[in-house]
Design a protein around this motif. Sequence first.
Motif, PDB file in Angstrom:
ATOM      1  N   LYS A  42      47.300  53.998  84.897  1.00 41.96           N
ATOM      2  CA  LYS A  42      46.788  55.514  85.502  1.00 41.96           C
ATOM      3  C   LYS A  42      47.580  56.718  85.269  1.00 41.96           C
ATOM      4  N   GLU A  43      48.632  56.651  84.614  1.00 42.47           N
ATOM      5  CA  GLU A  43      49.466  57.763  83.921  1.00 42.47           C
ATOM      6  C   GLU A  43      49.101  58.397  82.749  1.00 42.47           C
ATOM      7  N   LEU A  44      48.054  57.251  82.212  1.00 42.68           N
ATOM      8  CA  LEU A  44      47.550  57.833  80.901  1.00 42.68           C
ATOM      9  C   LEU A  44      46.699  58.845  81.104  1.00 42.68           C
ATOM     10  N   GLU A  45      46.362  59.569  79.877  1.00 40.21           N
ATOM     11  CA  GLU A  45      45.155  60.550  79.893  1.00 40.21           C
ATOM     12  C   GLU A  45      44.165  59.959  78.752  1.00 40.21           C
ATOM     13  N   LYS A  46      42.747  60.093  79.245  1.00 40.87           N
ATOM     14  CA  LYS A  46      41.842  59.529  78.389  1.00 40.87           C
ATOM     15  C   LYS A  46      40.684  60.727  78.141  1.00 40.87           C
ATOM     16  N   LYS A  47      40.437  61.226  77.140  1.00 39.23           N
ATOM     17  CA  LYS A  47      39.446  62.178  76.697  1.00 39.23           C
ATOM     18  C   LYS A  47      38.471  61.245  75.955  1.00 39.23           C
ATOM     19  N   THR A  48      37.138  61.608  76.359  1.00 40.56           N
ATOM     20  CA  THR A  48      35.907  61.226  75.584  1.00 40.56           C
ATOM     21  C   THR A  48      35.162  62.010  74.890  1.00 40.56           C
ATOM     22  N   ILE A  49      35.248  61.910  73.645  1.00 39.15           N
ATOM     23  CA  ILE A  49      34.567  62.964  72.730  1.00 39.15           C
ATOM     24  C   ILE A  49      33.371  62.126  71.608  1.00 39.15           C
ATOM     25  N   VAL A  50      32.355  63.221  71.624  1.00 38.78           N
ATOM     26  CA  VAL A  50      31.249  62.566  70.749  1.00 38.78           C
ATOM     27  C   VAL A  50      31.790  62.960  69.265  1.00 38.78           C
ATOM     28  N   TYR A  51      31.938  62.063  68.331  1.00 37.27           N
ATOM     29  CA  TYR A  51      32.696  62.437  66.865  1.00 37.27           C
ATOM     30  C   TYR A  51      31.498  62.569  65.769  1.00 37.27           C
ATOM     31  N   ALA A  52      30.469  61.688  66.103  1.00 37.19           N
ATOM     32  CA  ALA A  52      29.559  61.880  65.120  1.00 37.19           C
ATOM     33  C   ALA A  52      27.878  61.427  65.812  1.00 37.19           C
ATOM     34  N   LYS A  53      26.888  61.809  65.186  1.00 40.90           N
ATOM     35  CA  LYS A  53      25.676  61.413  65.701  1.00 40.90           C
ATOM     36  C   LYS A  53      24.870  60.704  64.434  1.00 40.90           C
ATOM     37  N   LYS A  54      24.741  59.619  64.694  1.00 41.06           N
ATOM     38  CA  LYS A  54      23.854  58.877  63.535  1.00 41.06           C
ATOM     39  C   LYS A  54      22.537  57.986  64.070  1.00 41.06           C
ATOM     40  N   GLU A  55      21.569  58.488  63.704  1.00 38.11           N
ATOM     41  CA  GLU A  55      20.124  57.849  63.810  1.00 38.11           C
ATOM     42  C   GLU A  55      19.879  57.969  65.215  1.00 38.11           C
ATOM     43  N   GLU A  56      20.116  59.195  65.720  1.00 40.89           N
ATOM     44  CA  GLU A  56      19.962  59.701  67.197  1.00 40.89           C
ATOM     45  C   GLU A  56      20.889  58.948  68.165  1.00 40.89           C
ATOM     46  N   ILE A  57      22.066  58.329  67.733  1.00 38.43           N
ATOM     47  CA  ILE A  57      22.974  57.684  68.436  1.00 38.43           C
ATOM     48  C   ILE A  57      24.336  58.481  68.514  1.00 38.43           C
ATOM     49  N   GLU A  58      24.490  59.030  69.813  1.00 37.04           N
ATOM     50  CA  GLU A  58      25.876  59.740  69.726  1.00 37.04           C
ATOM     51  C   GLU A  58      27.242  58.672  69.723  1.00 37.04           C
ATOM     52  N   LEU A  59      27.820  58.878  69.033  1.00 39.06           N
ATOM     53  CA  LEU A  59      29.263  58.123  68.471  1.00 39.06           C
ATOM     54  C   LEU A  59      30.179  58.508  69.307  1.00 39.06           C
ATOM     55  N   ARG A  60      31.015  57.700  70.393  1.00 37.46           N
ATOM     56  CA  ARG A  60      32.008  58.288  71.027  1.00 37.46           C
ATOM     57  C   ARG A  60      33.378  57.783  70.768  1.00 37.46           C
ATOM     58  N   MET A  61      34.391  58.368  71.012  1.00 38.47           N
ATOM     59  CA  MET A  61      35.787  57.950  70.842  1.00 38.47           C
ATOM     60  C   MET A  61      36.681  58.323  72.129  1.00 38.47           C
ATOM     61  N   ASP A  62      37.317  57.313  72.590  1.00 41.35           N
ATOM     62  CA  ASP A  62      38.279  57.626  73.814  1.00 41.35           C
ATOM     63  C   ASP A  62      39.427  57.741  73.007  1.00 41.35           C
ATOM     64  N   ILE A  63      40.135  58.894  73.524  1.00 46.12           N
ATOM     65  CA  ILE A  63      41.594  59.139  72.912  1.00 46.12           C
ATOM     66  C   ILE A  63      42.385  59.110  74.001  1.00 46.12           C
ATOM     67  N   ILE A  64      43.410  57.993  74.113  1.00 52.06           N
ATOM     68  CA  ILE A  64      44.210  57.687  75.171  1.00 52.06           C
ATOM     69  C   ILE A  64      45.475  57.852  74.800  1.00 52.06           C
ATOM     70  N   SER A  65      46.190  58.667  75.555  1.00 48.45           N
ATOM     71  CA  SER A  65      47.405  59.174  75.241  1.00 48.45           C
ATOM     72  C   SER A  65      48.417  59.305  76.599  1.00 48.45           C
ATOM     73  N   ASN A  66      49.882  59.441  76.332  1.00 55.89           N
ATOM     74  CA  ASN A  66      50.606  59.900  77.475  1.00 55.89           C
ATOM     75  C   ASN A  66      50.321  61.311  78.058  1.00 55.89           C
ATOM     76  N   ARG A  67      50.383  61.672  78.899  1.00 59.13           N
ATOM     77  CA  ARG A  67      50.051  63.269  79.425  1.00 59.13           C
ATOM     78  C   ARG A  67      51.108  64.136  78.843  1.00 59.13           C
ATOM     79  N   ASP A  68      50.576  65.403  78.532  1.00 60.29           N
ATOM     80  CA  ASP A  68      51.442  66.545  78.218  1.00 60.29           C
ATOM     81  C   ASP A  68      52.265  66.119  77.069  1.00 60.29           C
ATOM     82  N   VAL A  69      51.586  65.445  76.269  1.00 59.53           N
ATOM     83  CA  VAL A  69      52.282  65.066  74.747  1.00 59.53           C
ATOM     84  C   VAL A  69      52.274  66.538  73.981  1.00 59.53           C
ATOM     85  N   GLN A  70      53.404  66.955  73.593  1.00 58.93           N
ATOM     86  CA  GLN A  70      53.525  68.236  72.962  1.00 58.93           C
ATOM     87  C   GLN A  70      53.547  67.961  71.424  1.00 58.93           C
ATOM     88  N   ALA A  71      54.317  66.903  70.917  1.00 60.14           N
ATOM     89  CA  ALA A  71      54.862  66.793  69.485  1.00 60.14           C
ATOM     90  C   ALA A  71      53.733  65.837  69.007  1.00 60.14           C
TER      91      ALA A  71
END
Length: 332
Positions: A42-71
Motif C-alpha cells: 500500500k506504500e507504493l504508487e501505481k499509475k495506469t497509462i494508455v501507451y498505445a492503441k492497436k486494432e481499437e484496443i487500448e493497451l495500458r501499462m501500470d507503472i509501480i514505484s515507490n512514492r516521491d521518487v526523484q532520482a
Amino acid sequence: MCRFCCVGELFPYSLVLHKKYEPGEIMNLRKDYFMDNILLNKELEKKTIVYAKKEEIELRMDIISNRDVQAKSPYVIFLFGGGFTHGKRNLQLYNGFFNRMTKEGFTVVSIDYRLGLKGRPAITPSNLRPLENAITMAVEDVFDATDYLLKHAAELNVDSRHILLAGTSAGALTSLSADWNKRNHSALAEILPESFQYAGVISFAGALFSNSGLPKYEIDPAPTMMFHGTKDEMVFYKGMRLNNDILLGSNNLADLFALEGYPYYIKRYKGMGHEIAKIPLREDLNEVVWFIRKYVFEGRRYKIDVTFDDLERECTQFLSKDGQALNTCKLS
C-alpha cells in the motif's frame, strides 16, 4: 543432428488432460501454483497509462514505484503469462514480484499486450505460423511500451540505460524474442533508437522462437536469467524443431549461450513442470535481485548453471481459464 533443437515430442500447446474438476476438488491440488492472494504494498504508487492503441484496443501499462521518487530509476518491464490466449497485467499473483522489485529500488511496468492466439484455431505441429504471429504482435507491443518510456523518460524518471524485460510463460517467450529482435536490428525494432538495448532479460519458463533455423545474435544478447522445470510440456524445457522453425527452451538456449560465450544464469527445477512459470516469482526473488545487481549493474560475465531438486515437492497440475486440468508432467 542439432543438439539444440531435436526433441521428438508433441507440440506443447496440444497437451491437455481431459478432466473437469468440481469446485471442491480444486483444493485437492497442491497449493504451490495457486497462492495468488498477494496484495500490492500500500506504500507504493501505481499509475495506469494508455501507451498505445492497436486494432481499437487500448493497451495500458501500470507503472509501480515507490512514492516521491526523484532520482532516475532502473525499470523492469513485466509481461504476464497465459499462452497468448488470456492473462492480465494486474493479477495478484504477480504482486510479490512487484513488491520486491520496488523494495530494491526498481520501477516496475506491467503491460498489456495483444493476445494473438485468443479465439484463433489451435496450433498444430505442422503449422506454427499462428504462434509466430502471436509472438510478433506481442513483441511489437513491448517495443511500443519501451518507446513510450523512452519518450517520457524525464517525467517518469527512467534510467534508460537500465530497462530490463521480465516475463512468465508466454510473457517470457515475448521477452526473449524482444531482446533477440532488438539485437538483430529487425524491422520490428526500428521504432526504438539504434543505440538502445535492453539491460537484461528474466525468463520464467520461456523459450526463443526462430523461423530461420538456429538463432544467431548480431549483437551479444542481454544478460539472461532463466528458470525452467525439466518436465515442462507446455513450453518445452529443451525445445522443438519443424524444418526451419525452432523453439529453443531454456536448456537449449543455455547451451547456445555457453557455446557462444554469452553470460547467463539458468536454474533448472528437476522433475518440475510448467508451475515454474510462477513459483520462482515467490521463492527465487533473492536470486533475481542478485542477478540484476551482479550481471546488469556490475557487468559480471558469469555462466551459472544450477540444478535444484526438491525431494519433497512433486509436479503439480493447474487449471486453465476454462477449468480444464492441464498436466505439465508425465505423472504415473
